[in-house]
Design a protein around this motif. Structure first.
Motif, PDB file in Angstrom:
ATOM      1  N   TRP A 198       0.862  -1.187   0.000  1.00 57.35           N
ATOM      2  CA  TRP A 198       0.000   0.000   0.000  1.00 57.35           C
ATOM      3  C   TRP A 198       0.899   1.237   0.000  1.00 57.35           C
ATOM      4  O   TRP A 198       1.558   1.510   0.999  1.00 57.35           O
ATOM      5  CB  TRP A 198      -0.915   0.029   1.232  1.00 57.35           C
ATOM      6  N   THR A 199       0.947   1.996  -1.103  1.00 55.19           N
ATOM      7  CA  THR A 199       0.146   1.904  -2.306  1.00 55.19           C
ATOM      8  C   THR A 199       1.059   2.224  -3.479  1.00 55.19           C
ATOM      9  O   THR A 199       2.201   2.662  -3.295  1.00 55.19           O
ATOM     10  CB  THR A 199      -1.067   2.867  -2.218  1.00 55.19           C
ATOM     11  N   TRP A 200       0.595   2.085  -4.714  1.00 58.02           N
ATOM     12  CA  TRP A 200       1.441   2.332  -5.872  1.00 58.02           C
ATOM     13  C   TRP A 200       1.898   3.777  -5.940  1.00 58.02           C
ATOM     14  O   TRP A 200       3.071   4.058  -6.188  1.00 58.02           O
ATOM     15  CB  TRP A 200       0.700   1.959  -7.151  1.00 58.02           C
ATOM     16  N   LYS A 201       1.006   4.711  -5.710  1.00 59.51           N
ATOM     17  CA  LYS A 201       1.328   6.116  -5.955  1.00 59.51           C
ATOM     18  C   LYS A 201       0.779   7.010  -4.856  1.00 59.51           C
ATOM     19  O   LYS A 201      -0.351   6.836  -4.405  1.00 59.51           O
ATOM     20  CB  LYS A 201       0.728   6.550  -7.303  1.00 59.51           C
ATOM     21  N   ILE A 202       1.578   7.962  -4.424  1.00 57.77           N
ATOM     22  CA  ILE A 202       1.138   9.052  -3.547  1.00 57.77           C
ATOM     23  C   ILE A 202       1.203  10.335  -4.374  1.00 57.77           C
ATOM     24  O   ILE A 202       2.240  10.648  -4.973  1.00 57.77           O
ATOM     25  CB  ILE A 202       2.031   9.190  -2.299  1.00 57.77           C
ATOM     26  N   GLY A 203       0.104  11.062  -4.433  1.00 56.87           N
ATOM     27  CA  GLY A 203       0.079  12.295  -5.210  1.00 56.87           C
ATOM     28  C   GLY A 203       0.856  13.413  -4.529  1.00 56.87           C
ATOM     29  O   GLY A 203       1.106  13.384  -3.312  1.00 56.87           O
ATOM     30  N   GLU A 204       1.215  14.396  -5.308  1.00 57.43           N
ATOM     31  CA  GLU A 204       1.949  15.541  -4.763  1.00 57.43           C
ATOM     32  C   GLU A 204       1.022  16.424  -3.935  1.00 57.43           C
ATOM     33  O   GLU A 204      -0.171  16.537  -4.206  1.00 57.43           O
ATOM     34  CB  GLU A 204       2.580  16.360  -5.891  1.00 57.43           C
ATOM     35  N   SER A 205       1.588  17.038  -2.929  1.00 61.53           N
ATOM     36  CA  SER A 205       0.849  17.998  -2.114  1.00 61.53           C
ATOM     37  C   SER A 205       0.849  19.353  -2.814  1.00 61.53           C
ATOM     38  O   SER A 205       1.412  19.513  -3.910  1.00 61.53           O
ATOM     39  CB  SER A 205       1.506  18.130  -0.741  1.00 61.53           C
ATOM     40  N   ALA A 206       0.244  20.350  -2.181  1.00 59.13           N
ATOM     41  CA  ALA A 206       0.237  21.702  -2.742  1.00 59.13           C
ATOM     42  C   ALA A 206       1.645  22.254  -2.869  1.00 59.13           C
ATOM     43  O   ALA A 206       1.896  23.170  -3.653  1.00 59.13           O
ATOM     44  CB  ALA A 206      -0.626  22.616  -1.873  1.00 59.13           C
ATOM     45  N   ALA A 207       2.575  21.691  -2.118  1.00 57.47           N
ATOM     46  CA  ALA A 207       3.967  22.131  -2.185  1.00 57.47           C
ATOM     47  C   ALA A 207       4.694  21.566  -3.403  1.00 57.47           C
ATOM     48  O   ALA A 207       5.846  21.921  -3.672  1.00 57.47           O
ATOM     49  CB  ALA A 207       4.703  21.728  -0.910  1.00 57.47           C
ATOM     50  N   GLY A 208       4.029  20.665  -4.147  1.00 56.98           N
ATOM     51  CA  GLY A 208       4.631  20.115  -5.357  1.00 56.98           C
ATOM     52  C   GLY A 208       5.542  18.933  -5.128  1.00 56.98           C
ATOM     53  O   GLY A 208       6.386  18.624  -5.975  1.00 56.98           O
ATOM     54  N   SER A 209       5.399  18.249  -3.987  1.00 54.84           N
ATOM     55  CA  SER A 209       6.246  17.100  -3.692  1.00 54.84           C
ATOM     56  C   SER A 209       5.428  16.019  -2.998  1.00 54.84           C
ATOM     57  O   SER A 209       4.339  16.265  -2.481  1.00 54.84           O
ATOM     58  CB  SER A 209       7.418  17.513  -2.793  1.00 54.84           C
ATOM     59  N   VAL A 210       5.963  14.804  -2.985  1.00 55.27           N
ATOM     60  CA  VAL A 210       5.334  13.689  -2.285  1.00 55.27           C
ATOM     61  C   VAL A 210       5.740  13.777  -0.822  1.00 55.27           C
ATOM     62  O   VAL A 210       6.922  13.669  -0.495  1.00 55.27           O
ATOM     63  CB  VAL A 210       5.768  12.343  -2.891  1.00 55.27           C
ATOM     64  N   GLN A 211       4.766  13.948   0.067  1.00 57.55           N
ATOM     65  CA  GLN A 211       5.071  14.156   1.477  1.00 57.55           C
ATOM     66  C   GLN A 211       4.713  12.965   2.357  1.00 57.55           C
ATOM     67  O   GLN A 211       4.700  13.081   3.585  1.00 57.55           O
ATOM     68  CB  GLN A 211       4.371  15.425   1.982  1.00 57.55           C
ATOM     69  N   ALA A 212       4.475  11.819   1.720  1.00 59.50           N
ATOM     70  CA  ALA A 212       4.358  10.554   2.452  1.00 59.50           C
ATOM     71  C   ALA A 212       5.151   9.506   1.670  1.00 59.50           C
ATOM     72  O   ALA A 212       4.615   8.498   1.216  1.00 59.50           O
ATOM     73  CB  ALA A 212       2.902  10.138   2.612  1.00 59.50           C
ATOM     74  N   PRO A 213       6.462   9.714   1.499  1.00 59.09           N
ATOM     75  CA  PRO A 213       7.251   8.876   0.590  1.00 59.09           C
ATOM     76  C   PRO A 213       7.394   7.423   1.028  1.00 59.09           C
ATOM     77  O   PRO A 213       7.650   6.560   0.187  1.00 59.09           O
ATOM     78  CB  PRO A 213       8.613   9.580   0.562  1.00 59.09           C
ATOM     79  N   LEU A 214       7.223   7.129   2.320  1.00 55.79           N
ATOM     80  CA  LEU A 214       7.342   5.749   2.775  1.00 55.79           C
ATOM     81  C   LEU A 214       6.218   4.868   2.238  1.00 55.79           C
ATOM     82  O   LEU A 214       6.300   3.642   2.312  1.00 55.79           O
ATOM     83  CB  LEU A 214       7.337   5.694   4.305  1.00 55.79           C
ATOM     84  N   TRP A 215       5.180   5.485   1.687  1.00 59.73           N
ATOM     85  CA  TRP A 215       3.993   4.753   1.259  1.00 59.73           C
ATOM     86  C   TRP A 215       3.856   4.652  -0.257  1.00 59.73           C
ATOM     87  O   TRP A 215       2.861   4.118  -0.746  1.00 59.73           O
ATOM     88  CB  TRP A 215       2.747   5.419   1.856  1.00 59.73           C
ATOM     89  N   SER A 216       4.821   5.117  -1.016  1.00 63.88           N
ATOM     90  CA  SER A 216       4.738   5.112  -2.477  1.00 63.88           C
ATOM     91  C   SER A 216       5.695   4.088  -3.076  1.00 63.88           C
ATOM     92  O   SER A 216       6.915   4.236  -2.980  1.00 63.88           O
ATOM     93  CB  SER A 216       5.068   6.499  -3.039  1.00 63.88           C
ATOM     94  N   TYR A 217       5.134   3.047  -3.690  1.00 62.11           N
ATOM     95  CA  TYR A 217       5.961   2.048  -4.367  1.00 62.11           C
ATOM     96  C   TYR A 217       6.667   2.682  -5.562  1.00 62.11           C
ATOM     97  O   TYR A 217       7.849   2.445  -5.804  1.00 62.11           O
ATOM     98  CB  TYR A 217       5.084   0.886  -4.836  1.00 62.11           C
ATOM     99  N   GLN A 218       5.936   3.485  -6.299  1.00 56.57           N
ATOM    100  CA  GLN A 218       6.494   4.138  -7.481  1.00 56.57           C
ATOM    101  C   GLN A 218       7.712   4.988  -7.122  1.00 56.57           C
ATOM    102  O   GLN A 218       8.752   4.914  -7.778  1.00 56.57           O
ATOM    103  CB  GLN A 218       5.421   5.000  -8.140  1.00 56.57           C
ATOM    104  N   LEU A 219       7.584   5.788  -6.068  1.00 52.81           N
ATOM    105  CA  LEU A 219       8.696   6.640  -5.641  1.00 52.81           C
ATOM    106  C   LEU A 219       9.852   5.800  -5.118  1.00 52.81           C
ATOM    107  O   LEU A 219      11.021   6.136  -5.340  1.00 52.81           O
ATOM    108  CB  LEU A 219       8.224   7.618  -4.570  1.00 52.81           C
ATOM    109  N   GLY A 220       9.533   4.698  -4.446  1.00 48.84           N
ATOM    110  CA  GLY A 220      10.585   3.823  -3.943  1.00 48.84           C
ATOM    111  C   GLY A 220      11.404   3.199  -5.052  1.00 48.84           C
ATOM    112  O   GLY A 220      12.622   3.022  -4.922  1.00 48.84           O
ATOM    113  N   LEU A 221      10.738   2.849  -6.156  1.00 43.03           N
ATOM    114  CA  LEU A 221      11.473   2.330  -7.311  1.00 43.03           C
ATOM    115  C   LEU A 221      12.419   3.389  -7.858  1.00 43.03           C
ATOM    116  O   LEU A 221      13.579   3.110  -8.180  1.00 43.03           O
ATOM    117  CB  LEU A 221      10.493   1.899  -8.405  1.00 43.03           C
ATOM    118  N   GLU A 222      11.894   4.615  -7.974  1.00 35.25           N
ATOM    119  CA  GLU A 222      12.706   5.700  -8.510  1.00 35.25           C
ATOM    120  C   GLU A 222      13.869   6.045  -7.583  1.00 35.25           C
ATOM    121  O   GLU A 222      14.974   6.341  -8.042  1.00 35.25           O
ATOM    122  CB  GLU A 222      11.837   6.941  -8.724  1.00 35.25           C
ATOM    123  N   GLY A 223      13.616   6.010  -6.270  1.00 40.58           N
ATOM    124  CA  GLY A 223      14.637   6.406  -5.305  1.00 40.58           C
ATOM    125  C   GLY A 223      15.606   5.319  -4.923  1.00 40.58           C
ATOM    126  O   GLY A 223      16.631   5.594  -4.292  1.00 40.58           O
ATOM    127  N   GLY A 224      15.301   4.062  -5.257  1.00 46.35           N
ATOM    128  CA  GLY A 224      16.237   2.977  -5.009  1.00 46.35           C
ATOM    129  C   GLY A 224      16.041   2.237  -3.700  1.00 46.35           C
ATOM    130  O   GLY A 224      16.867   1.391  -3.351  1.00 46.35           O
TER     131      GLY A 224
END
Length: 718
Positions: free
Chosen positions: A535-561
């Protein structure tokens, strides 16, 4: 992921729900089913041998097994935390797995050298490409989206996509070389579910789509967000949600999921995909056409689908992921508990009828929602009445473990049922702990600290349950070892983490030790759980333009290593002492001998039960609905030469629940403390007519009804 704002309140809620009736929350799911021997043809460019895994710095640092599995202070602290977790929330999921017997010939044509034989343009209604001739391709092939844009398909694991406009419900693609194709048998316990949830797409959650909630201060769940949007006609009104459906997840996401070595997706959907009742502000029916798109894309890339009914009328949990985070549970609890359960059963029935059709049996291999014991039994019997009993007839039924710490209570639960499995959500995030043990402990074999051992210990119970209960899997888990992340505990929620949560809201500032620790924790969970949906594939960006719950994004984890690009590499992370199940279940667990012969003890749990918690009167005196309403069937996609009726079982002719004329029902979403009306009980709802009235759901134009009951969401647990 909500939980109650105070542990004592959560415990009181648990006691009220549990009472003396021993009704555990649950979810329904599928298991092994034999499928015909016809196979989808494989493009020439997809037969490439798998490259030999490279032993790189990432593997040396992050995948090294821990020196030893210890159950010291931290382990027992995690057990205590798990106990606290139980008091924080009750989640109610029921999953139905649908497996198709293959009755079609091989389809698709080889594209050659990884390129497609033509453009694959989606028609926009979930039917797939509009060009003529079978379209297929492997790694490096070009895919054209419905808006005309193109992307290059990347899949290093021998996967390929197939979209045949002449046979839109054909076999589909294959995500990788080791996963059975959709028209091949899936063997539970031996074939491994490496899956991911697509949360926040059709059931909105603040931490997954924070920008939508930040636009409307005061919105805390989809209920209050829908009210705020509907009032903002100048800003697009409630139709802003359709823009979210169009853009949050696209076909390319499904392609990337397959390219990441995954083979299943869990797709949470709301009951308002079918309809809504007066007083409910949700955007009804509109998301269904996008759900059909999702099923089409899953077929195209060979992904099996766990279709999860994530919301229940009245709320099954009291948290924002149920649609309304008021803190109230009005399902199988309180004055409106039975009436809301009647609606829930009808929605389960409608979806079951749709996904049981041959056009969808191969791709939708799970479907889910939670319930309580007598409700489980009723749902089981209703589902099997539609699908039939035994291997190959419909889906597996998966019940949620209710976050119980004593898992022995599930041993032989509903023994003799037909293909029932157990869904577990092993989170550490919502334990109420201060999470003092660091996860950033270096980049070597000790990376991840005690959290690696915590994850590895989960394998013990999973293997034990495989023998005493049957197939079990992790329906949700994450990298969130703590409770940090924007809106993770709800809009305005608080965290128990003892450190600075801002450090966990910006992954660009993580050092190598932090990334190594998260990677080690992630890999250990994969190794221990074996069958899972992150849980879960994607976390959307906040109003600040960034993902602010990165521990929960599989997509971001792939990108970040910090998430493996090949999930198979997780094997061995927990060391050689990890217990293993041999994959041989008792016959009834997989639809064999004894299936459909539930034991006498379980047979004593009729629906509705004689009494439910939260009220001191018999169920017969509680408000009921009468089965005299029209059934809203789900429409299928339009495709040349095909027609999907939306209803599988012609013998299923019952009517739908509807209010009893003259009954002054309490608010079904706010009834816990309401007075019980007269003239609304079981006897008043009797004698339904025998003639079926069915109407096909269509997209409406009306705006939702406002409701003055606006509440804030507390912490949440899934």
């Amino acid at each position: 992921m909500a939980s109650s704002s105070r542990p004592d309140e959560g415990y009181a809620l648990l006691q009220r729900l549990s009472g003396s009736f021993e009704e555990q929350p649950a979810a329904f799911h599928n298991s092994r089913v034999s499928i015909g021997e016809s196979q989808t043809s494989i493009p020439a460019d997809s037969r490439t041998a798998l490259p030999k895994p490279e032993i790189d710095e990432y593997t040396r640092q992050y995948l090294a097994p821990p020196p030893k599995r210890k159950r010291g202070f931290v382990f027992w602290l995690s057990c205590l935390a798990a106990l606290v977790v139980v008091v924080l929330a009750i989640i109610l999921p029921v999953y139905f797995l649908v497996i198709k017997k293959d009755d079609s010939s091989s389809q698709g044509s080889s594209s050659g050298s990884g390129s497609s034989s033509g453009n694959s343009t989606d028609t926009g209604d979930g039917t797939g490409p509009s060009t003529s001739g079978a379209i297929t391709g492997g790694d490096g092939s070009e895919v054209t989206l419905e808006d005309g844009s193109k992307f290059k398909y990347s899949n290093k694991f021998g996967g390929f996509w197939v979209a045949d406009p002449a046979d839109p419900f054909g076999g589909g693609g294959k995500p990788n070389s080791w996963t059975p194709a959709l028209n091949e048998s899936w063997t539970y316990g031996k074939d491994r579910i490496n899956g991911v949830n697509i949360g926040g797409w059709f059931v909105l959650e603040p931490f997954i789509s924070p920008a939508l909630f930040q636009k409307y201060p005061g919105a805390t769940d989809e209920w209050t967000l829908s009210e705020a949007m509907a009032a903002d006609t100048a800003g697009g009104g409630l139709n802003q949600l359709e823009e979210h459906y169009k853009t949050f997840i696209t076909e390319q996401d499904f392609a990337e999921i397959a390219g990441a070595g995954l083979n299943w997706v869990r797709l949470p959907i709301p009951f308002w995909a079918i309809d809504k009742w007066d007083g409910e502000p949700f955007l009804e029916k509109v998301c269904w056409k996008y759900i059909l798109k999702a099923l089409s894309w899953a077929r195209k890339y060979g992904l099996r689908v766990n279709l999860d009914l994530h919301t229940i009328p009245g709320s099954q949990s009291g948290y924002n992921h149920s649609g309304k985070g008021s803190g109230q549970v009005n399902f199988m609890y309180g004055p409106m508990g039975i009436a809301n359960a009647q609606r829930a059963l009808n929605y389960i029935r409608i979806i079951t009828e749709f996904v049981s059709q041959p056009e969808y049996q191969d791709v939708v291999q799970m479907f889910g929602r939670d319930a309580l014991t007598s409700f489980y039994r009723e749902a089981h019997d209703m589902i099997r009445g539609i699908t039939g009993v035994g291997e190959g007839k419909g889906f597996y039924i998966s019940i949620h473990d209710g976050f119980e710490t004593d898992m022995t209570q599930w041993d032989a639960f509903l023994a003799g049922s037909d293909r029932v499995v157990l869904d577990r959500h092993p989170y550490t995030s919502f334990s109420g702990s201060t999470f003092d043990d660091p996860i950033a402990t270096g980049t070597g074999a000790d990376a991840g600290g005690v959290w690696v051992g915590t994850a590895c210990a989960w394998a013990d119970e999973s293997v034990r349950l495989s023998g005493t209960f049957g197939f079990n899997y992790a329906g949700e888990w994450s990298n969130g070892y703590n409770d940090c992340g924007l809106f993770l505990t709800g809009v305005g929620g608080t965290q128990t983490y003892g450190g600075d949560c801002s450090a966990w809201e910006d992954a660009t500032k993580w050092d190598d030790s932090t990334k190594a620790g998260v990677a080690a924790f992630n890999t250990a969970q994969m190794d221990a759980l074996k069958d899972y949906f992150f849980w879960t594939w994607k976390i959307g960006e906040s109003a600040a333009g960034s993902v602010q719950a990165p521990l929960w994004s599989y997509q971001l984890g792939l990108e970040g290593g910090w998430i493996l690009k090949d999930p198979r590499q997780a094997k061995g992370k927990c060391g050689g002492g990890l217990p293993e199940f041999d994959g041989d279940y008792k016959p009834y667990m997989t639809g064999g001998a004894g299936a459909g012969t539930i034991t006498a003890a379980a047979a004593g749990t009729p629906f509705p039960p004689a009494q439910i918690n939260g009220v001191d009167v018999p169920v017969t005196g509680l408000p009921h609905y009468t089965s005299t309403g029209s059934v809203h069937t789900l429409p299928g996609p339009s495709a040349t030469g095909t027609k999907v009726s939306g209803w599988f079982d012609a013998q299923d002719t019952g009517l739908a629940p509807t209010p009893i004329p003259g009954c002054a029902y309490p608010d079904p979403w706010n009834a816990v403390d309401a007075e019980i009306p007269t003239g609304c009980g079981g006897a008043d709802a009797a004698a339904p007519p025998t003639t079926t009235r069915r109407t096909t759901t269509s997209v409406p134009t009306e705006t939702p009804t406002d409701d003055d009951d606006k509440t804030t969401d507390a912490r949440r647990r899934r």
